[in-house]
Enzyme design. Sequence first.
Site, PDB file in Angstrom:
ATOM      1  N   LYS A 160      96.599  36.943  31.637  1.00  0.00           N
ATOM      2  CA  LYS A 160      95.973  36.833  30.325  1.00  0.00           C
ATOM      3  C   LYS A 160      97.077  36.887  29.280  1.00  0.00           C
ATOM      4  CE  LYS A 160      92.558  39.127  27.464  1.00  0.00           C
ATOM      5  NZ  LYS A 160      91.507  40.143  27.473  1.00  0.00           N
ATOM      6  N   LYS A 198      94.004  32.737  31.473  1.00  0.00           N
ATOM      7  CA  LYS A 198      93.299  32.722  30.201  1.00  0.00           C
ATOM      8  C   LYS A 198      94.297  32.719  29.062  1.00  0.00           C
ATOM      9  CE  LYS A 198      90.504  35.784  27.508  1.00  0.00           C
ATOM     10  NZ  LYS A 198      90.036  37.116  27.359  1.00  0.00           N
TER      11      LYS A 198
END
Length: 326
Positions: free
Chosen positions: A196, A251
Amino acid sequence: MYPKIRMRRLRSSPLVRAMVTEYDLSPSNFVLPLFVKEGLEGKAIPIPSMPGVFQHSLDSLVEECHRASELGVPTVILFGIPKKRDPVGSEAYNPKGIVPTAVRAIKEELEERLLVACDVCLCGYTDHGHCAPIDGEEILNDEGVKLLAEASVQYARAGADIIAPSDMMDGRVKAIRSRLSEEGHDETIIISYAVKFASSFYGPFREASESGFEAGPKDRKSHQMDPANLSQAFREVELDIEEGADIVMVKPALPYLDVIRALSQRYPVPLAAFQVSGEYAMLKAAAQNGWIDETKCMLETLLAIRRAGATLTITYFAKEAAEAVR
Ligand code: PBG
Ligand code: ZN
């Protein structure tokens, strides 16, 4: 001499193009993110920066789950918005909190027809807005990990099929896996937000989840990945698989297709990609201005994510996309 027609031969008609299609989109690989707000009754509240996305009441949440399931989307991921926030994010692991309550409500209606995933983090539940407790400018990793494991157990007990830790604290997958195991939840799938990035594309999500930084650091750079790095992504994924993750996530999605590509070729686990709030907002805004064709551009981005190597895609477009590809 070559004949004039070369590459065009394989693009010459719809049937020929269909014959050589390499990648397809299927509703079964989409995951729909849903926001559920504690204390909200009846109607859902629209989120201005994310047209078509709502903060749901329990009733409208369950309705939305029915619609997703009817469109062939098998999975939703829940984000809770609590009434009360405190320094240690107590509502995240309150067994009577908004997310366990929502999971029970969905499962009561839809039972085995829908997989329910829960995003696990504290930032929506802490008054300072960070993903773990803080001490001044410091984010307290190990304290956070314990609380995240506690939240995971509560969600699994309520009936969640999937636990998705999004905090990026070190060691959280291991702690979650062992706590789930101790509590008899060996079946629970873990999708870790392994890679992330400290991205600016999460802006609209903060509006949707009503969370911002009220104290402590002004960003998440001390735990989320630097967009300038790729090599650490391999290490993050290795650790999370070792610690017990079944599926790993990258992400955001579209600005990080190279990362999705690199990881999907290297690791024998399903890879998930999260097309985040800012990616959704960009497409919606351009489409609302008549500058791009929404459905075509949406499908093109989802196909790109798939081609890069993602198996699952978490996207606010899940219902629209499912309708378009059915
Ligand atoms: C919470 C969390 C965030 C998102 C998913 N879980 C925000 C953040 O880390 O800042 C972003 C999702 C989106 O932008 O759609 N840790
Ligand atoms: Zn967080």
